[in-house]
Design a protein around this motif. Structure first.
Motif, short mmCIF file in Angstrom:
data_model
loop_
_atom_site.label_atom_id
_atom_site.label_comp_id
_atom_site.label_asym_id
_atom_site.label_seq_id
_atom_site.Cartn_x
_atom_site.Cartn_y
_atom_site.Cartn_z
N TRP A 181 -1.80 -21.01 36.50
CA TRP A 181 -2.28 -22.16 35.72
C TRP A 181 -3.33 -22.97 36.48
N VAL A 182 -4.42 -23.22 35.80
CA VAL A 182 -5.50 -24.02 36.36
C VAL A 182 -5.89 -25.07 35.31
N LYS A 183 -6.14 -26.27 35.80
CA LYS A 183 -6.38 -27.40 34.88
C LYS A 183 -7.72 -27.25 34.16
N ILE A 184 -7.71 -27.55 32.86
CA ILE A 184 -8.97 -27.63 32.10
C ILE A 184 -9.33 -29.09 31.84
N PHE A 185 -8.37 -29.86 31.42
CA PHE A 185 -8.56 -31.31 31.30
C PHE A 185 -7.18 -31.96 31.22
N ASP A 186 -7.11 -33.23 31.58
CA ASP A 186 -5.86 -33.98 31.55
C ASP A 186 -4.71 -33.15 32.13
N ASN A 187 -3.67 -32.96 31.31
CA ASN A 187 -2.55 -32.13 31.80
C ASN A 187 -2.53 -30.81 31.02
N VAL A 188 -3.71 -30.32 30.69
CA VAL A 188 -3.86 -29.08 29.91
C VAL A 188 -4.44 -28.00 30.83
N TYR A 189 -3.90 -26.79 30.72
CA TYR A 189 -4.22 -25.72 31.68
C TYR A 189 -4.56 -24.42 30.96
N PHE A 190 -5.22 -23.54 31.68
CA PHE A 190 -5.30 -22.16 31.21
C PHE A 190 -5.01 -21.23 32.39
N ARG A 191 -4.61 -20.01 32.04
CA ARG A 191 -4.24 -19.08 33.10
C ARG A 191 -5.51 -18.36 33.54
N ALA A 195 6.45 -33.15 35.12
CA ALA A 195 6.72 -34.59 35.16
C ALA A 195 5.74 -35.34 34.26
N LEU A 196 4.47 -34.97 34.37
CA LEU A 196 3.46 -35.64 33.54
C LEU A 196 3.67 -35.31 32.06
N ARG A 197 4.02 -34.06 31.79
CA ARG A 197 4.27 -33.67 30.40
C ARG A 197 5.45 -34.46 29.83
N ASP A 198 6.51 -34.54 30.60
CA ASP A 198 7.70 -35.26 30.13
C ASP A 198 7.39 -36.74 29.92
N ALA A 199 6.58 -37.29 30.81
CA ALA A 199 6.23 -38.71 30.66
C ALA A 199 5.38 -38.92 29.42
N GLU A 200 4.46 -37.98 29.17
CA GLU A 200 3.62 -38.11 27.96
C GLU A 200 4.47 -38.04 26.70
N ARG A 201 5.51 -37.22 26.75
CA ARG A 201 6.39 -37.11 25.57
C ARG A 201 7.37 -38.27 25.47
N GLY A 202 7.39 -39.08 26.51
CA GLY A 202 8.32 -40.22 26.50
C GLY A 202 9.73 -39.81 26.82
N SER A 203 9.93 -38.61 27.39
CA SER A 203 11.30 -38.18 27.63
C SER A 203 11.81 -38.54 29.03
N MET A 227 -9.61 -31.54 57.90
CA MET A 227 -8.94 -32.32 56.84
C MET A 227 -9.33 -31.72 55.48
N VAL A 228 -8.44 -31.88 54.53
CA VAL A 228 -8.74 -31.42 53.17
C VAL A 228 -9.63 -32.47 52.51
N LEU A 229 -10.58 -32.02 51.69
CA LEU A 229 -11.54 -32.98 51.15
C LEU A 229 -10.92 -33.96 50.15
N GLY A 230 -10.16 -33.42 49.18
CA GLY A 230 -9.69 -34.34 48.14
C GLY A 230 -8.45 -33.83 47.45
N GLY A 231 -8.46 -33.89 46.11
CA GLY A 231 -7.25 -33.65 45.33
C GLY A 231 -6.72 -32.23 45.38
N TYR A 232 -5.43 -32.11 45.13
CA TYR A 232 -4.74 -30.82 45.04
C TYR A 232 -4.42 -30.51 43.57
N PRO A 233 -4.19 -29.25 43.27
CA PRO A 233 -3.68 -28.93 41.93
C PRO A 233 -2.23 -29.40 41.81
N ARG A 234 -1.75 -29.40 40.59
CA ARG A 234 -0.38 -29.86 40.37
C ARG A 234 0.60 -28.70 40.50
N SER A 235 1.66 -28.95 41.21
CA SER A 235 2.76 -27.98 41.24
C SER A 235 3.45 -28.04 39.88
N ARG A 236 4.33 -27.10 39.64
CA ARG A 236 5.07 -27.11 38.38
C ARG A 236 5.82 -28.44 38.21
#
Lengths: 330, 330
Positions: B89-99, A20-28, A6-15
């Motif tokens: 892209w790899v997460k640094i914090f929140d929804n912020v990333y660096f390559r 989606a999170l970026r758009d939600a933060e912008r309120g779009s 089994m995988v231990l925990g969280g995955y990175p975010r796909s594009r």
């Protein structure tokens, strides 16, 4: 011996999830659209684990900014402050700040379990909770001692568990702070007592996880008392330390962190690793292979690849220890 | 034009400064492939000039180019050292990333990377010395993925040999102050890690005719301090303000006697420290009686890049004023 993964925990975010999170933060986009996109991203992650034959899966927790945040957001009398480095990673979490006794406004897991259990079927979903000790030590709580906050947090997490146990999920408590080389036996005692309380009703599906390094002998000795069937240890981050400190995990099924969750190389099963696994599993007929840590700090593409590698390592380990593979599909 | 750096409490900066609009525009064009480095060079020159002017206005004695051309302290070098390839892209914090870059072959320095910016800053500095600032090999490796070297040690040493060439180029250009940034060092505060970094520093600095500085911040510096005191450097530049000067008693305990870059400005907080507050913080150090004012370089905890420009300017201005008063006092 039965070997499964089994995988231990969280995955990175796909594009998809990042945007989606970026758009939600912008309120779009509205909340429902965010929810839909996150569900799609999670479905892909669950699918990858099922394709690798893993009988227990995570939803990926891609909407969590860090392991504490969804809980902090759902609790009264807690907020977040500035950023602090998360262990030895180039990743920063927001420091939780307790201004009073925390209480649940809305639980985190029941809704997720309802949604993702269906996607996971026939695999079983795993619920992951932050360890009360780790959260207490990594937060600010003026007026409270670490032990007091840890105890209050444990009460809230127990309520989470009581709300999801009817779904038959696995429940994992993450206490990475216990891998710290300065962690004491008292730290371990507190963490074990609280985890035993939280996992009590689900102890046969309970997992207690310590990662980022292999714990010291005195901490490991105490961990054996935890009331959880599964005990997870990260054995690849520091194999020399793991070899030195490993003892049979009497009374527990070892969950061995072999697939490196923080690096992108293609993992191989070394003789050293096999010997450590044998030492840990000396008194059991079951072993679970997992990732060393969450995989949220590697690129998404590699996390999917590592999921598949995990399935391969399960098969290879089974063959090396003369065991039998338990996969989702047979 | 020459400038005499004050003998007591000289003021300096750690390096980065908020990206000025021309630098932001240049980085945007580069990122989108709309222009070459040569084509955007005038924009970077304009930004560096602005950064230098801010520091002169604030009264800083030893200045920097503000790292205006650097998208990130690791990515900038990784993109220009042979053997690296761009990461995903790899997460640094929140929804912020660096390559996060990937080492895929033997690393090789092929040309000066920071000298041009150093020369630009020097041109506008009215004689004030400009620090040459580089990301250290330990941090470069920790914050990259490595698919080539056998282990971390080998990668760190290989990078040290290449980064040394950049130091030699800076010194040849006239740099009198060389600072190597090793923020990752505080995240694994163990003797064996300190020894690896120390070996790398020997390679970097052996025989170099300049003031040799190592910057470390945001972690458990107090735990690694006893292992690094014999590093071949003239000065440790350390964060104090953000961690509420927790480190001070340890300086005394370990008999610290090198020059000290004394961080008195919180770079994660937009509240501008008053002159009185900074003076009090300087007094805290001086009251320990371990260092003469000639060995104390007053500076911020770390780079200022995350602050608004106006805040950064005012913080530096108050810091310089506090140092001026301290010179009369001590």
């Amino acid at each position: 011996m039965i070997v499964w993964g089994m995988v231990l925990g969280g995955y990175p975010r796909s594009r998809l999830a990042r945007y989606a999170l970026r758009d939600a933060e912008r309120g779009s986009i509205p909340y429902l659209e965010l929810h839909k996109r996150i569900a799609l991203a999670s479905a892909e992650i669950i699918g990858a684990q099922k394709a690798a034959g893993l009988p227990v899966v995570v939803d990926g927790m891609v909407d969590w900014h860090d392991i504490f945040r969804p809980f902090i957001r759902s609790w009264r009398n807690v907020s977040v402050n500035g950023l602090l480095r998360y262990f030895d990673n180039n990743f920063f979490y927001r420091i939780p700040v307790f201004t009073g006794e925390p209480d649940i406004i809305e639980p985190v897991w029941p809704q997720r379990v309802r949604e993702y259990s269906l996607l996971a079927d026939p695999a079983t979903l795993k619920v992951v909770l932050p360890g009360p000790l780790t959260l207490a030590k990594m937060s600010e709580h003026p007026g409270f001692r670490d032990e007091e906050i840890a105890d209050l947090v444990a009460n809230l997490l127990s309520r989470e568990v009581s709300l999801v146990q009817e779904y038959g999920v696995y429940v994992q408590i993450d206490e990475p702070i216990l891998s710290d080389r300065k962690a004491t036996r008292d730290d371990a005692t507190l963490a074990v007592d609280l985890a035993s309380k939280i996992l009590g009703p689900v102890s046969d599906r309970g997992i207690f996880a310590v990662y980022f390094d292999f714990p010291s002998k005195q901490v490991l000795e105490k961990l054996l008392e935890v009331k959880a069937r599964y005990l997870m240890l990260d054995i690849e981050d520091s194999p020399a330390r793991a070899r030195e400190n490993a003892v049979p995990l009497t009374g527990h099924v070892p969950v061995v962190g072999i697939v490196d969750g923080r690096r992108i190389h293609t993992d191989r099963l070394s003789d050293t690793t096999v010997s450590i696994v044998k030492a840990l599993a000396e008194e059991t007929d079951e072993v679970v292979v997992t990732t060393t840590t969450w995989m949220d700090l590697i690129p998404y593409r590699y996390a999917l690849k590592k999921t598949s590698i995990l399935g391969e390592i399960v098969r290879e380990l089974a063959s090396r220890v003369g065991g039998e593979v338990r996969t989702l599909w047979r | 034009m020459t400038y005499e750096v004050p003998r007591k409490f000289p003021t300096t900066v750690v390096g980065s400064y908020p990206k000025l609009p021309p630098a932001k525009e240049a980085l945007r064009r580069l990122r989108k492939g709309l222009a070459s480095e040569e084509e955007v060079r005038p924009l970077f020159e304009e930004a560096i000039k602005g950064v230098v002017e801010d520091q002169l206005w604030a009264g800083i004695d030893i200045i920097s180019d503000g790292e205006q051309t650097r998208e990130d302290m690791v990515v900038y070098f990784a993109e220009r050292v042979k053997g690296y390839m761009p990461g995903e892209w790899v997460k640094i914090f929140d929804n912020v990333y660096f390559r996060k870059p990937i080492i895929y072959d033997r690393v090789e320095w092929t040309r000066p990377l920071t000298v041009q910016d150093w020369l630009t800053a020097t041109r506008y500095s009215k004689g004030r010395p400009v620090k040459g600032i580089l990301t250290g090999p330990y941090t470069m490796v920790e914050w990259s993925f490595d698919l080539y070297y056998k282990d971390r040690y080998e990668a760190i040493i290989a990078l040290a040999r290449e980064i040394r060439k950049e130091i030699e180029a800076l010194v040849e250009a006239g740099a009198k102050y060389i600072q190597v940034d090793e923020p990752a060092l505080s995240t694994r505060p163990w003797r064996e890690e300190a020894e690896i970094a120390g070996e790398a520093l020997k390679i970097l600095f052996n025989g170099i005719e300049a003031k040799k500085i190592v910057h470390i911040c945001f972690g458990r510096v107090e735990e690694i301090l006893p292992y690094i005191l014999d590093y071949p450097v003239d000065q440790f530049d350390l964060e104090f303000k953000n961690s509420n000067f927790r480190l001070l008693p340890y300086l005394k305990e370990y008999g610290y006697n090198k020059e000290l870059g004394y961080g008195v400005i919180d770079v994660h907080n937009t509240q501008v420290e008053s002159v009185e507050e900074i003076l009090r913080d300087i007094e805290r150090l001086m009251n320990l009686g371990i260092l003469p004012p000639e060995k104390v370089y007053v500076d911020p905890d770390c780079g200022l890049k995350r602050l608004p420009r106006d805040v950064a300017r005012m913080k530096l201005r108050n810091m310089a004023e506090a140092a001026r008063i301290a010179r009369e006092q001590w």
